[in-house]
Scaffold this motif. Structure first.
Motif, mmCIF file in Angstrom:
data_model
loop_
_atom_site.group_PDB
_atom_site.id
_atom_site.type_symbol
_atom_site.label_atom_id
_atom_site.label_comp_id
_atom_site.label_asym_id
_atom_site.label_seq_id
_atom_site.Cartn_x
_atom_site.Cartn_y
_atom_site.Cartn_z
ATOM 1 N N VAL A 27 -12.658 8.921 -0.944
ATOM 2 C CA VAL A 27 -12.145 9.962 -0.045
ATOM 3 C C VAL A 27 -10.969 10.657 -0.732
ATOM 4 O O VAL A 27 -10.029 9.999 -1.201
ATOM 5 N N LYS A 28 -11.018 11.987 -0.791
ATOM 6 C CA LYS A 28 -9.951 12.757 -1.451
ATOM 7 C C LYS A 28 -8.830 13.041 -0.461
ATOM 8 O O LYS A 28 -8.983 13.847 0.459
ATOM 9 N N HIS A 29 -7.700 12.372 -0.660
ATOM 10 C CA HIS A 29 -6.616 12.441 0.324
ATOM 11 C C HIS A 29 -5.834 13.752 0.261
ATOM 12 O O HIS A 29 -5.432 14.292 1.296
ATOM 13 N N LYS A 30 -5.627 14.281 -0.927
ATOM 14 C CA LYS A 30 -4.778 15.470 -1.066
ATOM 15 C C LYS A 30 -5.330 16.684 -0.314
ATOM 16 O O LYS A 30 -4.596 17.318 0.454
ATOM 17 N N PRO A 31 -6.628 17.056 -0.507
ATOM 18 C CA PRO A 31 -7.145 18.205 0.257
ATOM 19 C C PRO A 31 -7.100 17.979 1.762
ATOM 20 O O PRO A 31 -6.854 18.911 2.523
ATOM 21 N N ILE A 33 -4.887 16.124 3.519
ATOM 22 C CA ILE A 33 -3.500 16.304 3.980
ATOM 23 C C ILE A 33 -3.130 17.785 3.983
ATOM 24 O O ILE A 33 -2.514 18.284 4.936
ATOM 25 N N THR A 34 -3.531 18.501 2.932
ATOM 26 C CA THR A 34 -3.258 19.948 2.856
ATOM 27 C C THR A 34 -3.870 20.685 4.028
ATOM 28 O O THR A 34 -3.220 21.535 4.666
ATOM 29 N N MET A 35 -5.124 20.364 4.351
ATOM 30 C CA MET A 35 -5.809 21.076 5.436
ATOM 31 C C MET A 35 -5.256 20.715 6.810
ATOM 32 O O MET A 35 -5.192 21.570 7.703
ATOM 33 N N ILE A 36 -4.814 19.467 6.996
ATOM 34 C CA ILE A 36 -4.192 19.081 8.277
ATOM 35 C C ILE A 36 -2.898 19.858 8.470
ATOM 36 O O ILE A 36 -2.618 20.377 9.563
ATOM 37 N N ILE A 37 -2.091 19.961 7.412
ATOM 38 C CA ILE A 37 -0.845 20.741 7.490
ATOM 39 C C ILE A 37 -1.156 22.204 7.796
ATOM 40 O O ILE A 37 -0.498 22.829 8.635
ATOM 41 N N LEU A 38 -2.188 22.748 7.135
ATOM 42 C CA LEU A 38 -2.608 24.132 7.402
ATOM 43 C C LEU A 38 -3.034 24.312 8.852
ATOM 44 O O LEU A 38 -2.722 25.328 9.481
ATOM 45 N N GLU A 39 -3.733 23.328 9.398
ATOM 46 C CA GLU A 39 -4.165 23.409 10.796
ATOM 47 C C GLU A 39 -2.963 23.493 11.739
ATOM 48 O O GLU A 39 -2.957 24.289 12.680
ATOM 49 N N LEU A 122 -15.069 31.470 -1.407
ATOM 50 C CA LEU A 122 -14.532 31.133 -2.730
ATOM 51 C C LEU A 122 -13.074 30.679 -2.631
ATOM 52 O O LEU A 122 -12.664 29.718 -3.292
ATOM 53 N N VAL A 123 -12.292 31.357 -1.798
ATOM 54 C CA VAL A 123 -10.882 30.978 -1.611
ATOM 55 C C VAL A 123 -10.787 29.607 -0.947
ATOM 56 O O VAL A 123 -9.988 28.747 -1.357
ATOM 57 N N LEU A 124 -11.594 29.390 0.092
ATOM 58 C CA LEU A 124 -11.560 28.117 0.808
ATOM 59 C C LEU A 124 -11.908 26.941 -0.097
ATOM 60 O O LEU A 124 -11.361 25.845 0.056
ATOM 61 N N SER A 125 -12.813 27.157 -1.046
ATOM 62 C CA SER A 125 -13.223 26.069 -1.931
ATOM 63 C C SER A 125 -12.047 25.556 -2.767
ATOM 64 O O SER A 125 -12.029 24.396 -3.182
ATOM 65 N N LYS A 126 -11.053 26.400 -3.005
ATOM 66 C CA LYS A 126 -9.860 25.979 -3.753
ATOM 67 C C LYS A 126 -8.977 25.067 -2.910
ATOM 68 O O LYS A 126 -8.240 24.235 -3.420
ATOM 69 N N VAL A 127 -9.043 25.255 -1.568
ATOM 70 C CA VAL A 127 -8.204 24.482 -0.646
ATOM 71 C C VAL A 127 -8.862 23.163 -0.269
ATOM 72 O O VAL A 127 -8.214 22.113 -0.246
ATOM 73 N N ASN A 128 -10.168 23.213 0.036
ATOM 74 C CA ASN A 128 -10.811 22.028 0.591
ATOM 75 C C ASN A 128 -11.360 21.058 -0.451
ATOM 76 O O ASN A 128 -11.800 19.950 -0.113
ATOM 77 N N GLY A 129 -11.373 21.447 -1.721
ATOM 78 C CA GLY A 129 -11.850 20.552 -2.763
ATOM 79 C C GLY A 129 -13.351 20.355 -2.764
ATOM 80 O O GLY A 129 -13.870 19.456 -3.427
ATOM 81 N N PHE A 205 -14.223 20.650 7.439
ATOM 82 C CA PHE A 205 -14.031 20.190 6.055
ATOM 83 C C PHE A 205 -13.312 18.836 6.031
ATOM 84 O O PHE A 205 -13.641 17.968 5.227
ATOM 85 N N ILE A 206 -12.328 18.664 6.908
ATOM 86 C CA ILE A 206 -11.550 17.416 6.927
ATOM 87 C C ILE A 206 -12.444 16.230 7.270
ATOM 88 O O ILE A 206 -12.477 15.220 6.553
#
Length: 393
Positions: A27-31, A33-39, A122-129, A205-206
């Motif tokens: 499980v990739k933790h960094k993306p 955590i990033t997406m939860i903060i974005l939410e 394409l932009v989202l793919s950079k955020v969600n991994g 994604f999360i």
């Protein structure tokens, strides 16, 4: 106290996703955590700031204008059937889908939507991994719909392994199509509809990243969008108008059946046990409602509406919430409202697997096999969105 309960709820949701994970170690933790903060950031902006009020107000006003335009066509055909000063669900809520669908067809023909969908993906793919295809599919699902979106990736379907196919289907079930959003805004406050749309996109994604973690190489991640044979403007317009009408009629038929069955089951339960089926569901789901941030004294009523959506569909639950028979506080209404804005229900398993099977029979059977896990993940997306909103409002 609400923050403690909300944080516990957040941990429980992520924990339930982790329990069902097919590969817990990767499980990739960094993306995540990033997406939860974005939410949290996006949810706060949309619900608690002037910028959010302006954005939501603009979107809501835009849909109000579109619904007024739709009403012109509806009244021309069905005006004599409308009783003055009375609300008719099929005419007021479902038939405007025809016009919104036609508008989407026009934007599709002009190549506006494909460009937007592709580059946001394409932009989202950079955020969600995740892969570009998964990101494209999530955005496209929110515009085209949970079954129509698979046509746009038809060439890829037969090449996708099970884990990538799961993510595509989870996105389709977690989001809602743009053609139907205006109908939701008739029944719910627009700000809750818009907030749910945005948060569910990231929430999908999360949860998928936890339940179904994997990596995609550049070679595997070629974004191929299926090109339909060239059609004239009026062919496209006619096709989307008919698609919109089919959706309205199908949803109407499902509502007749589901509402009638629920009324019958409620009567049976009331006669035998002295409690309605929906109230019974409320008791079963009330702990989850409480963890989402619903006060204890409202948990059973709120959970009853949420459970109704899961076993029937979102329109049945939204109509119940808007009917005035359920009395909830403003905060609880916000939590319940965002929970309802998704296609996560049992009937969606059949809709999605049928759509995929129509394009690729073998892959359709694969989808049917992981159908319950798909519903489990999409429901967790709705719970996650509702929990985050419970912490914000």
């Amino acid at each position: 106290m609400k923050y403690i309960i909300g944080i516990v709820g957040l941990v429980v949701v992520l924990g339930l996703a982790w329990i069902a994970s097919s590969d817990k170690r990767n499980v990739k933790h960094k993306p995540i955590i990033t997406m939860i903060i974005l939410e949290f950031i996006l949810g706060f902006i949309l619900l608690n700031t002037e910028i959010g009020n302006f954005l939501v107000g603009g979107i809501a006003n835009g849909f109000q204008i579109l619904l007024k335009c739709a009403a012109e066509g509806v009244n021309f055909v069905f005006g004599g059937l409308v009783n003055e000063n009375q609300f008719t669900f099929f005419i007021s809520v479902l038939l405007p889908i025809v016009f919104i669908s036609a508008l989407i067809g026009i934007l599709q023909y002009w190549k506006v939507l494909p460009v937007i969908v592709k580059y946001i993906g394409l932009v989202l793919s950079k955020v969600n991994g995740m892969g570009k295809l998964e990101s494209y599919n999530a955005v496209a699902s929110a515009i085209l719909g949970q079954s129509e979106v698979f046509i746009s990736v038809k060439k890829q379907l037969g090449l996708l392994p099970k884990h990538r196919l799961y993510t595509l289907c989870a996105s389709a079930m977690s989001t809602v199509s743009m053609s139907i959003v205006g109908s939701y805004m008739v029944l719910l406050e627009p700000k809750y509809v818009v907030t749910a749309l945005v948060l569910n996109l990231f929430g999908g994604f999360i949860i998928s990243s936890i339940i179904n973690p994997y990596s995609v190489t550049e070679e595997e991640d070629i974004l191929v969008v299926h090109e339909e044979k060239k059609q004239t403007f009026f062919e496209v317009l006619g096709e989307y108008i008919m698609d919109g009408f089919k959706v309205a009629v199908i949803v109407g038929a499902m509502l007749i059946g589901f509402v009638a069955i629920i009324a019958m089951v409620n009567g049976i339960f009331q006669g035998i046990f002295g409690i309605s089926f929906q109230n019974l569901l409320g008791y079963v789901f009330s702990p989850f409602a409480f963890l989402m941030g619903v006060p204890f004294n409202e948990a059973i009523q709120a959970a009853s509406v949420m459970a109704t959506k899961l076993v029937s569909n979102e329109f049945v639950a939204m109509n119940l919430l808007a009917s005035g028979s359920v009395h909830l506080s403003v905060r609880t209404t916000a939590i319940v409202s965002v929970f309802l804005v998704s296609f996560a229900n049992f009937s969606s398993i059949g809709i999605i697997s049928g759509a995929v099977k129509g394009l690729n029979e073998e892959q359709g059977n694969v989808v049917a096999r992981f159908g319950l896990k798909l519903l489990y993940g999409a429901t967790l997306v709705s719970v996650l969105t509702a929990t985050i909103v419970g912490l914000i409002v």
